[in-house]
Design a protein around this motif. Structure first.
Motif: not given
Length: 569
Positions: A544-552
Motif C-alpha cells: 500500500a505504501a508503494n502504491a501511494f508513492w507511485r500512483w497517488v
C-alpha cells in the motif's frame, strides 16, 4: 463475501503504534486513566465483534427491503430495531460521553473507530446513531438546565435518537434562506411551523422517542443566517402526548435504502429554544462539526468495505496466466496476481490506511483540545481540527465513491450485479460527498474561511507542525521538502494573489478544490511516513505504501501546477 468484517489488528496498529495514542492520552488528566494500550485494544476488539456479528449481516436486507413509509409512520428493515436496542443497551453510544451524563468518559478516538466499523458494515443502519454524539454535545454546551435534565442522559445513552433539521426545499447550503418560524407563547415555549427536507431518521421505529433539533426564525429576527435560532422539538412530550410533527414522505434514493430520508412538517409544534436567540448556527455548528468528522470516517469505512470484497474476490477468481507467473502453460492464476488488479487494490488500501491515520489523529486532537493542561497545545489541537476536518470529509468521501467504483472493476461483470454486494457500496457512498456540507463547500471553508483571513498563519503553523513531526525520521525528506514547498507557495503566490484591492474576488473560489486536494495529499504523505517508520506493520502495508508513492503522490505536483495556472490566469 457479502459481509464486512472489522480488521481490529489494523485499527490497533495505526492507533497504538503509529499515532502512539496511549502517550497522547497520558498527557490529558481527564483521560489519563484510559491511556492503556490493553484497554483501548480490548474496546476495539469488542466493537469489532459486535459490528461483525450483529450489524454487518443486516446490510444487504436493509438495502433490498429498505425503510417503509405508510400513513406518516416509518417501519425500519427487518432486524434493525433489535440491533439498535442491543447497541444502546450494550453502552456503545455512550463511549465518549461524560460520566456525569451517564456516559463512559472514554477517549473520542474509540468512538471514531467504532463509527468507521459501523459505516463500513452497514451505512444505512448507522445513519440512525450517526448524529447522536453531535446532538449530545450541542445540548451539553448550549441547552438550559431544564433541557439537559430531560434529554441529555437519554441522548448520551442512545435510548433516544436525534435529528438535525436544517434544509428546506428552497434552502440547502444557503441556510440564510430558512423560513421556518417559531412564535413565542405565553408559557415560555414556542410554536414552530415549517417544512424541512432531507432529514435522516426523521421518523422510525428504532427508539421510543426522537429529539428534533430545528433551525427557525423568531418573528423579529433579521434576514440571513444571523437571524436563526435553534429549537428542540421531541416526537413525544414528557406527558406522553405526540408533538405536531409529521413525516409527509420518505425519499426514493440512489442508495442508503435502510435509512429513511424524511420530509418533516411542523404544525405549530411546541418547541423549546436551545441557547440564545439568533445564535442558532453557533449551537448547530457543534453538531455539524462532529458530523463532518464522522462523514469522513464513513468514507474510510465504505472504501474499506469495498476493498474487502474486491480483495476476497481477487484471491479466488482465476483468469489467464499473470505476467511473470510460474504457472504451467494453460493454467490460470488468481487475478490478485495480475498487475492491473494489484494496482487497484493496493491504491485503495493506501487511501484507507492513510485516512485512518488522519481521522484517528483528528479524534485525538479533539480530546487534546478539551483536556490538555497547556494552552498552546490546546490551540494547536484546535488548529488541527479546524483545518483538517474539511479535508478529511471531502477527500475521503470522494475516494469512497471513486475507489469503490474501482473495486467494483476488480469483480468485472459480477461487480455490476447485486449478488456480490459491491454495487451497494458505490450507491451508498455517493451521498457522503453531498451531505453535511458538500465537498465544494468544504473546499471553500478551508481556503476562504480558514486560510486566507489570517494570511494563512494557521495553515503555515500546521505545515510546520507536520514538518517538525517528521524531523526525527531520516527517510522522510521528500515529504518535508514538499511541506516546505507548499508553505512557500502559499506565502509567496497564493496569499498575495488573493488579497488586497486588486485581487479578483472570485479567484479563491476557483482555487479551492485544488487547494484542498493538495492539502489532502500532504496529509497522506505525512501519514505514510509515520507508518513507514513503525515496525511490525500488518500484511499488505508495504504494498500500500508503494502504491501511494507511485500512483497517488504524483498528483501533488499536478495540483500545485493547477493552482499556479489559475493564479496566473
Amino acid at each position: 463475501m457479502n459481509s464486512y468484517q472489522p480488521q481490529a489488528d489494523r485499527h490497533a496498529f495505526l492507533l497504538m503504534e503509529v499515532l502512539r495514542a496511549p502517550s497522547v492520552l497520558a498527557e490529558l488528566p481527564a483521560l489519563a486513566e484510559h491511556a492503556d494500550a490493553g484497554l483501548l485494544t480490548q474496546v476495539i476488539d469488542e466493537a469489532g465483534k459486535f459490528v461483525g456479528e450483529v450489524i454487518a449481516p443486516l446490510n444487504r436486507e436493509g438495502d433490498e427491503v429498505g425503510a417503509q413509509w405508510k400513513a406518516g409512520a416509518v417501519t425500519m428493515p427487518p432486524g434493525f430495531r433489535d440491533a439498535y436496542q442491543a447497541f444502546w443497551q450494550a453502552g456503545w453510544p455512550s463511549l465518549a460521553c461524560a460520566t456525569d451524563d451517564g456516559g463512559q468518559g472514554l477517549p473520542t478516538v474509540l468512538e471514531a473507530v467504532l463509527h468507521e466499523q459501523l459505516n463500513a458494515a452497514n451505512h444505512g443502519w448507522t445513519m440512525a446513531p450517526g448524529l447522536l454524539h453531535g446532538a449530545y454535545e450541542c445540548l451539553r454546551h448550549h441547552a438550559s438546565d431544564e433541557i439537559k435534565a430531560r434529554y441529555l442522559g437519554k441522548l448520551a445513552s442512545g435510548e433516544w435518537l436525534a435529528t438535525m433539521c436544517l434544509t428546506e426545499p428552497h434552502a440547502g447550503s444557503d441556510l440564510g434562506l430558512v423560513r421556518t418560524k417559531a412564535v413565542p407563547q405565553a408559557d415560555g415555549h414556542f410554536a414552530l411551523s415549517g417544512t424541512k427536507i432531507f432529514i435522516s431518521g426523521g421518523e422510525h421505529d428504532l427508539t421510543d422517542n426522537i429529539v428534533h433539533l430545528v433551525l427557525a426564525r423568531l418573528p423579529d429576527a433579521p434576514p440571513g443566517p444571523k437571524g436563526l435560532s435553534l429549537f428542540l422539538v421531541p416526537k413525544f412530550h414528557e406527558d406522553g402526548t405526540r408533538s405536531a410533527v409529521h413525516c409527509e414522505r420518505i425519499e426514493e434514493k440512489m442508495g442508503l435504502h435502510g435509512s429513511p430520508t424524511c420530509v418533516m412538517r411542523f404544525d405549530e409544534a411546541r418547541a423549546a429554544i436551545v441557547g440564545e436567540p439568533g445564535k442558532g448556527l453557533n449551537a448547530m455548528f457543534v453538531m455539524m462539526n462532529a458530523a463532518r468528522l464522522l462523514v469522513g470516517l464513513q468514507g474510510v469505512g465504505l472504501l474499506d468495505a469495498a476493498w474487502q470484497k474486491a480483495h476476497a474476490y481477487a484471491q479466488e477468481r482465476r483468469q489467464m496466466r499473470a505476467p511473470g507467473s510460474a504457472s504451467k502453460a494453460g493454467e490460470a492464476d488468481a487475478i490478485a496476481l495480475h498487475p492491473a488488479m494489484q494496482r487497484i487494490l493496493d491504491t485503495q488500501r493506501a487511501w484507507v490506511d492513510a485516512g485512518r491515520v488522519v481521522a484517528y489523529r483528528t479524534a485525538l486532537e479533539l480530546d487534546t483540545q478539551k483536556h490538555h493542561p497547556d494552552a498552546a497545545r490546546r490551540e494547536a489541537a484546535a488548529r488541527w481540527c479546524s483545518l483538517v476536518t474539511p479535508v478529511l470529509k471531502s477527500a475521503w468521501t470522494e475516494q469512497a465513491f471513486t475507489g469503490a467504483s474501482a473495486c467494483l472493476q476488480v469483480l468485472g461483470g459480477h461487480g455490476y450485479v447485486r449478488e456480490w454486494g459491491i454495487e451497494q457500496h458505490v450507491r451508498d457512498a455517493r451521498v457522503a460527498m453531498i451531505y453535511e456540507g458538500t465537498n465544494e463547500i468544504q473546499a471553500i471553508d478551508l481556503l476562504v474561511r480558514k486560510t486566507l483571513p489570517d494570511g494563512a498563519a494557521a495553515l503555515q503553523a500546521l505545515l510546520a507542525d507536520l514538518g517538525d513531526d517528521l524531523r526525527a525520521l531520516p527517510e522522510a525528506g521528500r515529504t518535508r521538502e514538499a511541506l516546505a514547498r507548499f508553505a512557500l507557495f502559499v506565502r509567496d503566490r497564493l496569499v498575495p494573489a488573493t488579497r488586497g484591492a486588486t485581487a479578483a474576488p472570485e479567484r479563491p473560489y476557483w482555487l479551492a478544490d485544488d487547494f484542498l486536494r493538495a492539502t489532502a495529499l500532504l496529509l497522506m504523505a505525512w501519514a505514510w511516513e509515520r507508518v513507514a517508520a513503525t515496525p511490525q506493520a500488518p500484511a499488505g502495508t508495504p504494498q500500500a505504501a508503494n502504491a501511494f508513492w507511485r500512483w497517488v503522490w504524483p498528483e501533488f505536483d499536478m495540483r500545485l501546477g493547477m493552482l499556479d495556472a489559475t493564479l496566473s490566469s
